[in-house]
Scaffold this motif. Structure first.
Motif, short mmCIF file in Angstrom:
data_model
loop_
_atom_site.label_atom_id
_atom_site.label_comp_id
_atom_site.label_asym_id
_atom_site.label_seq_id
_atom_site.Cartn_x
_atom_site.Cartn_y
_atom_site.Cartn_z
N LEU A 2 0.82 -1.21 0.00
CA LEU A 2 0.00 0.00 0.00
C LEU A 2 0.86 1.26 0.00
N PHE A 3 1.95 1.22 0.76
CA PHE A 3 2.85 2.38 0.77
C PHE A 3 3.48 2.58 -0.60
N ALA A 4 3.84 1.48 -1.26
CA ALA A 4 4.43 1.58 -2.61
C ALA A 4 3.43 2.19 -3.59
N GLU A 5 2.16 1.81 -3.48
CA GLU A 5 1.14 2.38 -4.36
C GLU A 5 0.94 3.87 -4.08
N ALA A 6 0.88 4.23 -2.81
CA ALA A 6 0.71 5.65 -2.45
C ALA A 6 1.91 6.46 -2.91
N LEU A 7 3.10 5.95 -2.65
CA LEU A 7 4.33 6.65 -3.05
C LEU A 7 4.41 6.77 -4.57
N GLY A 8 4.17 5.67 -5.27
CA GLY A 8 4.25 5.70 -6.72
C GLY A 8 3.23 6.64 -7.35
N THR A 9 2.00 6.61 -6.85
CA THR A 9 0.97 7.49 -7.39
C THR A 9 1.31 8.95 -7.10
N GLY A 10 1.78 9.21 -5.88
CA GLY A 10 2.17 10.57 -5.53
C GLY A 10 3.31 11.08 -6.39
N LEU A 11 4.32 10.25 -6.59
CA LEU A 11 5.44 10.67 -7.43
C LEU A 11 5.02 10.86 -8.88
N LEU A 12 4.15 9.98 -9.37
CA LEU A 12 3.67 10.13 -10.75
C LEU A 12 2.91 11.44 -10.93
N VAL A 13 2.05 11.77 -9.99
CA VAL A 13 1.31 13.03 -10.07
C VAL A 13 2.27 14.21 -9.99
N MET A 14 3.27 14.12 -9.13
CA MET A 14 4.26 15.19 -9.04
C MET A 14 5.01 15.36 -10.35
N ILE A 15 5.35 14.25 -11.00
CA ILE A 15 6.05 14.32 -12.28
C ILE A 15 5.18 14.98 -13.34
N VAL A 16 3.92 14.56 -13.43
CA VAL A 16 3.03 15.11 -14.45
C VAL A 16 2.77 16.60 -14.21
N PRO A 62 -6.66 3.79 -9.50
CA PRO A 62 -7.73 2.92 -9.00
C PRO A 62 -8.44 2.12 -10.08
N VAL A 63 -8.52 2.65 -11.30
CA VAL A 63 -9.19 1.91 -12.38
C VAL A 63 -8.37 0.67 -12.76
N VAL A 64 -7.06 0.79 -12.77
CA VAL A 64 -6.21 -0.37 -13.05
C VAL A 64 -6.41 -1.42 -11.97
N ASP A 68 -7.94 -5.27 -12.26
CA ASP A 68 -7.24 -6.40 -11.65
C ASP A 68 -8.18 -7.20 -10.76
N CYS A 69 -9.03 -6.51 -10.04
CA CYS A 69 -10.03 -7.17 -9.18
C CYS A 69 -11.07 -7.90 -10.02
N MET A 70 -11.49 -7.30 -11.14
CA MET A 70 -12.49 -7.93 -12.00
C MET A 70 -11.98 -9.25 -12.58
N CYS A 80 -10.18 -1.86 -2.28
CA CYS A 80 -10.51 -0.66 -1.49
C CYS A 80 -9.27 -0.04 -0.87
N LEU A 81 -8.40 -0.88 -0.32
CA LEU A 81 -7.18 -0.37 0.30
C LEU A 81 -6.24 0.25 -0.74
N TYR A 82 -6.10 -0.43 -1.88
CA TYR A 82 -5.26 0.11 -2.95
C TYR A 82 -5.81 1.46 -3.42
N ALA A 83 -7.13 1.53 -3.66
CA ALA A 83 -7.73 2.76 -4.17
C ALA A 83 -7.55 3.91 -3.18
N LEU A 84 -7.74 3.64 -1.90
CA LEU A 84 -7.54 4.70 -0.89
C LEU A 84 -6.08 5.15 -0.87
N SER A 85 -5.15 4.21 -0.97
CA SER A 85 -3.73 4.56 -1.00
C SER A 85 -3.40 5.39 -2.23
N GLN A 86 -3.93 4.99 -3.38
CA GLN A 86 -3.65 5.71 -4.62
C GLN A 86 -4.25 7.11 -4.60
#
Length: 100
Positions: A2-16, A62-64, A68-70, A80-86
């Protein structure tokens, strides 16, 4: 994970967001600005997927995770946990990118 997802999403948004702001300051031509933004995003996403992919799957969206869940590769509770982290990581990344 979960931390990796939050960190990765945050860094990606910062990059964009950051590359968009940098593109605006480097050129008045919108085409050049978009080119700067797309290359920075591509390079950043490649690095994030390479580093964090083995840890969490590098969804960063979260859509990805929902897809994956589907396909039964992720439980609904993990979705739910991944989406909240992202979402949290994305919000923090946007805030940090706009701090001047």
């Amino acid at each position: 994970k979960l931390f990796a997802e939050a960190l990765g999403t945050g860094l990606l948004v910062m990059i964009v967001v950051g590359s968009g702001m940098s593109g605006e300051s480097l050129s008045d031509d919108v085409g050049v600005q978009l080119l700067i933004n797309s290359f920075a995003t591509m390079a950043g996403l490649y690095g994030l997927i390479t580093i964090l992919g083995p840890v969490s799957g590098a969804h960063f969206n979260p859509v990805v995770s929902m897809v994956d869940c589907m396909y039964n590769d992720m439980s609904p509770s993990n979705l739910c946990l991944y989406a909240l982290s992202q979402i949290g990581g994305g919000i923090l990344g946007c805030i940090v990118a706009n701090v001047q």
